[in-house]
Scaffold this active site. Structure first.
Site, PDB file in Angstrom:
ATOM      1  N   ASP A  86      -6.960  19.337 -15.415  1.00 33.36           N
ATOM      2  CA  ASP A  86      -7.282  17.740 -15.982  1.00 33.36           C
ATOM      3  C   ASP A  86      -6.822  17.874 -17.455  1.00 33.36           C
ATOM      4  O   ASP A  86      -7.371  18.494 -18.211  1.00 33.36           O
ATOM      5  CB  ASP A  86      -8.733  17.336 -15.746  1.00 33.36           C
ATOM      6  CG  ASP A  86      -9.159  15.936 -16.036  1.00 33.36           C
ATOM      7  OD1 ASP A  86      -8.350  15.681 -17.009  1.00 33.36           O
ATOM      8  OD2 ASP A  86     -10.145  15.473 -15.355  1.00 33.36           O
ATOM      9  N   TYR A 104     -16.360  17.637 -15.605  1.00 33.84           N
ATOM     10  CA  TYR A 104     -16.506  15.964 -15.675  1.00 33.84           C
ATOM     11  C   TYR A 104     -17.777  15.708 -14.599  1.00 33.84           C
ATOM     12  O   TYR A 104     -17.711  15.932 -13.543  1.00 33.84           O
ATOM     13  CB  TYR A 104     -15.422  15.249 -15.610  1.00 33.84           C
ATOM     14  CG  TYR A 104     -15.546  13.716 -15.491  1.00 33.84           C
ATOM     15  CD1 TYR A 104     -15.827  13.331 -16.780  1.00 33.84           C
ATOM     16  CD2 TYR A 104     -15.552  12.976 -14.385  1.00 33.84           C
ATOM     17  CE1 TYR A 104     -15.880  11.739 -16.814  1.00 33.84           C
ATOM     18  CE2 TYR A 104     -15.451  11.622 -14.303  1.00 33.84           C
ATOM     19  CZ  TYR A 104     -15.908  11.082 -15.632  1.00 33.84           C
ATOM     20  OH  TYR A 104     -16.018   9.730 -15.923  1.00 33.84           O
ATOM     21  N   ARG A 106       0.883  -1.008  -0.040  1.00 37.43           N
ATOM     22  CA  ARG A 106       0.100  -0.140  -0.086  1.00 37.43           C
ATOM     23  C   ARG A 106       0.687   1.303  -0.059  1.00 37.43           C
ATOM     24  O   ARG A 106       0.501   2.091  -0.808  1.00 37.43           O
ATOM     25  CB  ARG A 106      -0.948   0.094   1.074  1.00 37.43           C
ATOM     26  CG  ARG A 106      -1.554   1.295   1.256  1.00 37.43           C
ATOM     27  CD  ARG A 106      -3.059   1.140   2.077  1.00 37.43           C
ATOM     28  NE  ARG A 106      -2.956   0.409   3.331  1.00 37.43           N
ATOM     29  CZ  ARG A 106      -1.948   0.928   4.515  1.00 37.43           C
ATOM     30  NH1 ARG A 106      -1.495   2.042   4.449  1.00 37.43           N
ATOM     31  NH2 ARG A 106      -2.285   0.215   5.437  1.00 37.43           N
ATOM     32  N   LYS A 151      -7.989   6.436 -19.892  1.00 33.29           N
ATOM     33  CA  LYS A 151      -8.270   6.890 -21.314  1.00 33.29           C
ATOM     34  C   LYS A 151      -7.069   6.691 -22.203  1.00 33.29           C
ATOM     35  O   LYS A 151      -6.442   5.735 -22.327  1.00 33.29           O
ATOM     36  CB  LYS A 151      -8.872   8.293 -21.382  1.00 33.29           C
ATOM     37  CG  LYS A 151      -9.802   8.343 -20.360  1.00 33.29           C
ATOM     38  CD  LYS A 151     -11.194   7.872 -20.526  1.00 33.29           C
ATOM     39  CE  LYS A 151     -12.104   7.942 -19.540  1.00 33.29           C
ATOM     40  NZ  LYS A 151     -12.373   9.404 -19.050  1.00 33.29           N
TER      41      LYS A 151
HETATM   42  C1  LIG Z   1     -12.803   9.455 -17.373  1.00 36.54           C
HETATM   43  C2  LIG Z   1     -12.720  10.788 -16.865  1.00 36.54           C
HETATM   44  C3  LIG Z   1     -12.458  10.991 -15.518  1.00 36.54           C
HETATM   45  C4  LIG Z   1     -12.538   9.773 -14.685  1.00 36.54           C
HETATM   46  O1  LIG Z   1     -11.903   8.695 -14.668  1.00 36.54           O
HETATM   47  P1  LIG Z   1     -12.393   7.207 -14.213  1.00 36.54           P
HETATM   48  O2  LIG Z   1     -10.751   6.611 -14.505  1.00 36.54           O
HETATM   49  O3  LIG Z   1     -13.294   6.825 -15.069  1.00 36.54           O
HETATM   50  O4  LIG Z   1     -12.629   7.436 -12.862  1.00 36.54           O
HETATM   51  C5  LIG Z   1     -12.080  12.251 -15.017  1.00 36.54           C
HETATM   52  N1  LIG Z   1     -11.885  13.349 -15.819  1.00 36.54           N
HETATM   53  C6  LIG Z   1     -12.090  13.311 -17.254  1.00 36.54           C
HETATM   54  C7  LIG Z   1     -11.754  14.483 -18.038  1.00 36.54           C
HETATM   55  C8  LIG Z   1     -12.481  11.854 -17.699  1.00 36.54           C
HETATM   56  O5  LIG Z   1     -12.517  11.828 -19.094  1.00 36.54           O
END
Ligand SMILES: *Cc1c(COP(=O)(O)O)cnc(C)c1O
Length: 397
Positions: free
Chosen positions: A196, A124, A72, A221
């Site tokens: 982000d 988001y 952890r 992503k």
């Molecule tokens: C997908 C996404 C998130 C969240 O990510 P997860 O891995 O699905 O929790 C946050 N911000 C943006 C811009 C995203 O596209």
């Protein structure tokens, strides 16, 4: 569009085996292949092993000679991924998490209930939910504002604003926020700026270079890039009290990614520059083609000259990414009907995979301002003509 070639610090690159000092500093492409990866000293393996061990041996004197104690608090695969992400975003340190949502959640949790946060009106959807359903009851105050409007931004900063959160380009509007200008505003108010960078990826945009204090990623992503990992990260420009608290939350709170997920994400990073550039090039072609299509009302893509954020995107990005949205002529049923007819392009949420996906956003964002006739399209790695043919037959109805 020509993509600028950037140079990188060598400090965050571990694998000295590969490197000759003359070759430094490295381009993003080289960093993506090498950062966080070293030839395994015990076997000579070029591909790193996955360290599943939960615990690590202590010396007779009670010390931990290899630096690892417990899975952890630290794991070699996680360290390798954090090293690579730090190098790609040109930061100082990275904390990785079990999801992109956990990354943002932990950063917000590092604030105190007396603090104020500013986030985009079109933030988001999951972040909007965590602010309203979890952090507001806990006492954190927040204001949602159009972060592309600098005058509006300046008005909502408060003496207790500690964090300004932006997403650029944004999801699913693809709105572009001026990172440098917002960083200046935030810093004048003694607030941190977190950007982000999920949609652009560090191949197309490095917010820390433009003054942001933190970069957030859903590594789910483009970074992992193959639709097989849920993960997140926060990269910091410098060590500061907020990041130190974030690190405590990561290791004490235990919202850590698994060794295998870290390994998969590090593997994905090796092809990140190639994937992202191919996806951006295909998205530009498809956006241009869709903008002329008789069944389309409007295309939202920062690479189109008529996009309101195009000029800023041109300044702060090195390509416009693989995500776009379009409004079909008609209503929600027309849009859902188009998505229902695609064959190659899958109807599914998320983006950044080799497999192209289309999604009707309004029907999954409860109480949203997203237009009912909007479809979001994530361009994968298929041949661009095949994607156009699929969209064309779906749009003909
Ligand atoms: C997908 C996404 C998130 C969240 O990510 P997860 O891995 O699905 O929790 C946050 N911000 C943006 C811009 C995203 O596209």
């Amino acid at each position: 569009m020509p993509l600028k070639n950037r140079s990188y610090n060598q400090e965050n690159v571990i694998p000295h085996h590969f490197m000759s000092p003359e070759a430094m500093p490295f381009s993003a492409d080289t960093q993506a292949v090498h950062s966080g990866r070293a030839i395994d000293p015990s076997t000579g393996a070029l591909t790193p092993p996955i360290h599943l061990s939960t615990t690590f041996e202590r010396d007779g004197d009670g010390s931990y000679p290899k630096g690892y104690v417990y899975g952890r608090s630290g794991n070699p695969n996680r360290d390798a991924l954090e090293t690579a992400l730090t190098a790609l975003e040109q930061g100082t340190e990275t904390a990785t998490f079990g999801s992109g949502s956990a990354a943002t959640f932990s950063l917000l949790q590092a604030l105190g209930p007396e603090d104020h946060v500013i986030a985009p009106q079109s933030v988001y959807f999951g972040v909007q939910q965590m602010l309203s359903n979890i952090f507001a009851p806990w006492g954190l105050s927040y204001t949602l504002v159009d972060t592309t409007d600098l005058a509006a931004m300046a008005k909502v900063l408060r003496p207790n604003t500690r964090l300004v959160l932006i997403e650029t380009p944004s999801n699913p509007q693809l709105a572009v926020t001026d990172i440098q200008a917002v960083a200046d505003l935030a810093h004048q108010a003694n607030a941190y700026l977190a950007c982000d960078n999920t949609i652009a990826s560090p191949i197309l945009q490095t917010p820390l270079d433009l003054g942001a204090d933190f970069v957030i990623h859903a590594t789910t992503k483009y970074l992992a890039g193959h639709g097989d990992v849920i993960g997140g990260a926060v990269v910091t420009r410098e060590l500061n009290p907020l990041f130190e608290q974030l690190r405590t939350i990561q290791t004490i709170g235990g919202v850590v990614p698994s060794p295998f997920d870290c390994w998969l994400t590090l593997r994905g990073l090796q092809t990140l520059p190639l994937r992202v550039r191919a996806q951006a090039q295909a998205a530009q072609a498809i956006a241009t083609w869709l903008a002329q299509h008789p069944a389309i009302e409007r295309v939202l893509y920062p690479g189109l000259p008529d996009h309101p954020g195009h000029a800023i995107a041109q300044q702060q990005m090195m390509g416009y990414g693989g995500l776009l949205s379009f409004l079909v002529k008609g209503d929600q049923d027309t849009a859902m009907g188009v998505a229902a007819k695609t064959r190659l392009i899958a109807r599914a949420t998320s983006f950044g995979s080799p497999h192209s996906t289309v999604e009707h956003r309004a029907s999954i964002e409860k109480g949203t301002t997203t237009a009912p006739n909007l479809l979001r399209l994530s361009i994968g790695l298929e041949q661009v003509d095949d994607l156009m043919a699929d969209l064309d037959q779906a749009l003909k109805g």
